[in-house]
Design a protein around this motif. Structure first.
Motif, PDB file in Angstrom:
ATOM      1  N   GLY A 239      58.272  64.851  47.878  1.00 12.25           N
ATOM      2  CA  GLY A 239      59.860  65.209  47.828  1.00 12.25           C
ATOM      3  C   GLY A 239      60.618  64.636  46.782  1.00 12.25           C
ATOM      4  O   GLY A 239      61.584  65.493  46.574  1.00 12.25           O
ATOM      5  N   ARG A 240      60.006  64.255  45.614  1.00  7.06           N
ATOM      6  CA  ARG A 240      59.972  64.475  44.580  1.00  7.06           C
ATOM      7  C   ARG A 240      59.594  65.263  42.844  1.00  7.06           C
ATOM      8  O   ARG A 240      59.751  66.093  42.839  1.00  7.06           O
ATOM      9  N   ASP A 241      57.774  65.062  43.912  1.00  7.75           N
ATOM     10  CA  ASP A 241      57.360  65.161  42.915  1.00  7.75           C
ATOM     11  C   ASP A 241      55.894  66.601  43.329  1.00  7.75           C
ATOM     12  O   ASP A 241      56.078  66.886  44.549  1.00  7.75           O
TER      13      ASP A 241
ATOM     14  N   LYS B 176      58.223  73.075  40.197  1.00  5.44           N
ATOM     15  CA  LYS B 176      60.323  72.393  39.737  1.00  5.44           C
ATOM     16  C   LYS B 176      61.109  72.983  40.692  1.00  5.44           C
ATOM     17  O   LYS B 176      61.889  71.896  41.358  1.00  5.44           O
TER      18      LYS B 176
ATOM     19  N   ASP C  10      63.416  70.175  43.366  1.00  2.00           N
ATOM     20  CA  ASP C  10      64.478  69.691  43.044  1.00  2.00           C
ATOM     21  C   ASP C  10      66.039  70.397  43.845  1.00  2.00           C
ATOM     22  O   ASP C  10      66.264  69.343  44.195  1.00  2.00           O
TER      23      ASP C  10
ATOM     24  N   ARG D  70      65.530  68.768  47.601  1.00  2.00           N
ATOM     25  CA  ARG D  70      66.142  67.287  47.427  1.00  2.00           C
ATOM     26  C   ARG D  70      68.018  67.610  47.254  1.00  2.00           C
ATOM     27  O   ARG D  70      68.436  66.713  48.001  1.00  2.00           O
TER      28      ARG D  70
ATOM     29  N   PRO E  84      64.522  67.246  51.715  1.00  2.00           N
ATOM     30  CA  PRO E  84      63.624  66.820  50.900  1.00  2.00           C
ATOM     31  C   PRO E  84      62.383  67.111  51.822  1.00  2.00           C
ATOM     32  O   PRO E  84      61.424  66.559  52.641  1.00  2.00           O
TER      33      PRO E  84
ATOM     34  N   LYS F  61      58.084  67.090  51.832  1.00  4.78           N
ATOM     35  CA  LYS F  61      56.604  66.265  51.633  1.00  4.78           C
ATOM     36  C   LYS F  61      55.694  67.610  52.387  1.00  4.78           C
ATOM     37  O   LYS F  61      56.149  67.341  53.943  1.00  4.78           O
TER      38      LYS F  61
ATOM     39  N   GLY G 255      55.847  58.361  48.794  1.00  2.51           N
ATOM     40  CA  GLY G 255      56.373  58.809  47.554  1.00  2.51           C
ATOM     41  C   GLY G 255      55.677  58.739  46.326  1.00  2.51           C
ATOM     42  O   GLY G 255      55.973  58.702  45.158  1.00  2.51           O
TER      43      GLY G 255
ATOM     44  N   ARG H 118      53.263  60.858  41.398  1.00  2.00           N
ATOM     45  CA  ARG H 118      53.114  60.733  40.809  1.00  2.00           C
ATOM     46  C   ARG H 118      51.499  59.966  39.432  1.00  2.00           C
ATOM     47  O   ARG H 118      51.360  60.796  38.833  1.00  2.00           O
TER      48      ARG H 118
END
Ligand code: AMP
Ligand code: GLY
Length: 433
Positions: A201-203, A251, A255, A258, A263, A265, A314, A317
């Motif tokens: 979702g983010r990384d 990346k 981004d 999102r 987002p 996953k 999530g 990282r």
């Protein structure tokens, strides 16, 4: 843990194989699966598009994690159905899977966020598309907007071919509603590279690179297929290319999704062209590649279930992905006649030769068990013969040696899988600067 995998091709066999190496897992189910998968998982006769029945099954059997291998159910919203019922599932929801489900959407996203891709125009009107094709540069690329089993892309050498192609897609609807919209795209040259990644979702964490061979014949001749063989890693995705792609493509894509309220996953598969002007995105897929998974996953040292759970929660990282140094090669054995018409139901012999050989895998794609319990062919791509070696050359030799251990009537393969990656010298200008 109990895990359910959705799909029944070579990719899902490789996913089940990776899951079976997880110490956390005590039972694997696969819907619908195939003959090879049934040796490591319990196959369940439910179709991949039967979302409610699949969710009922997962609930009844107390499945801890469902992994969706295929594009159709993801684009159709299987993850939304599972999530609404409180079932844990790995894969993008319908809103995020649109990066594979609509080429027009993915191109628009790339344009809006400055992600390098081929120049393009989108059309929903055949006459307007024809007007445009009269002034286009050739070759040019036509793409049906929606899913088309990897066949909705036409590379046209001149105006006449292109107008006929546009008619096939938009008027004759050869790919059904996928052709309601069409993208016309600049033709790119270079080496094609596949990079698969985990996203929470983010990384984003990328896996080892791979290279597919899409054409049916040696030397990349003949029609496109789902993929006739792969190798990993590819020398065309070196450290420099990786740094460029992480910053300018990988990346920014995560981004952008999102920022758009979608987002992502799951797995993003970046189909990249290493063009003379630098890496460009050819396509996004919202799932593992087939047969890319067959050469990437055998090299992955991590517990795949742990990585998938980190994506869902999530906390990707916290994970460092690690891959073995030894390259891997997969040679697809197909039914004679594929990708046009071919016969099914041919007896496959020699499968036992793979038992106990750790460096080798025989991933089943189109196979099934007949009434007597024999393994028979059941699709165009039948088996993915996979081997690891100290070098790419050794892996290739081992994979081709193993293609001789099995047989079926009409067995067809390419003979040059991985040659593109062996003994190459890469010349590069300043394109990644
Ligand atoms: P896709 O389904 O978008 O991956 O397209 C299928 C295949 O068509 C790709 O793997 C490429 O070999 C080829 N292709 C797609 N787009 C382009 C392009 N813009 N230029 C050249 N070849 C392309
Ligand atoms: N091998 C290409 C794909 O899975 O789409």
């Amino acid at each position: 843990m109990k895990v359910l995998v959705i799909g029944g091709g070579g990719r899902e066999h490789a996913i089940c194989d990776a899951i079976s190496r997880s110490p956390k897992v005590e039972g694997i189910f696969c819907a619908p699966g195939n003959a090879g998968i049934s040796e490591i998982a319990e196959c369940v006769p439910i179709g991949a598009m039967e979302f409610e029945r699949l969710a009922d099954f997962a609930a009844e059997k107390n499945i801890d994690l469902t992994v969706v291998g295929m594009d159709d159910p993801l684009v159709g919203g299987i993850v939304d159905v599972f999530e609404e019922r409180g079932l844990r599932v790995f894969g993008p929801n319908k809103k995020a899977a649109v990066i594979e489900g609509s080429k027009a959407y993915s191109k628009e996203l790339m344009k809006k966020y400055g992600i390098p891709t081929a120049g393009y125009e989108t059309f929903d009107d055949y006459e307007k598309a024809v007007e445009y094709l009269k002034t286009a540069d050739y070759p040019t690329v036509l793409k049906a907007d929606g899913l088309a089993l990897g066949k909705g892309v036409l590379i046209c050498n001149d105006e006449e071919e292109a107008i006929a192609g546009a008619k096939t897609i938009m008027v004759d609807k050869k790919f059904g509603d996928s052709g309601n919209k069409m993208v016309i795209e600049e033709f790119l040259t270079g080496h094609e590279v596949s990079v698969l990644s985990f996203v929470d979702g983010r990384d984003i964490k990328i896996m080892a690179s791979a290279q597919d061979h899409k054409r049916i014949g040696d030397g990349d001749e003949g029609p496109n297929t789902g993929g006739m063989g792969t190798f990993s890693p590819t020398p065309y995705f070196d450290k420099e290319a990786e740094l460029f792609c992480v910053e300018k493509i990988f990346k920014p894509t995560v981004d952008a999704l999102r920022a758009e309220g979608r987002p992502f996953k799951g797995i993003i598969f970046f189909g990249l062209m290493m063009s003379p002007k630098g890496p460009k995105v050819l396509e996004y897929n919202a799932r593992f590649g087939d047969p890319e998974a067959q050469v990437v996953l055998p090299r992955m040292k991590n517990d795949i279930v742990e990585v998938m759970e980190a994506c869902i929660d999530g906390r990707l990282r916290e994970i460092d992905l690690e891959f073995e140094k030894d390259p891997c090669v997969c040679v697809v054995l197909a039914s004679g006649g594929y990708p046009s018409s071919y016969e099914k139901g041919k007896l496959i012999t020699g499968l036992e030769s793979f038992e106990g050989k750790d460096d080798y895998r025989c991933y089943h794609a189109g196979t099934r068990l007949d009434d007597e319990g024999n393994v028979v062919t059941n699709g165009g791509r039948v088996l993915g013969i996979t081997a690891k070696g100290k070098t790419l050359k050794e892996a290739k030799e081992k994979a081709y040696e193993a293609t001789q251990w099995v047989d079926f009537e009409g067995k067809y393969m390419r003979h040059d899988i991985a040659d593109k990656g062996i003994d190459v010298k890469i010349e590069k200008g300043d394109e990644y600067a």
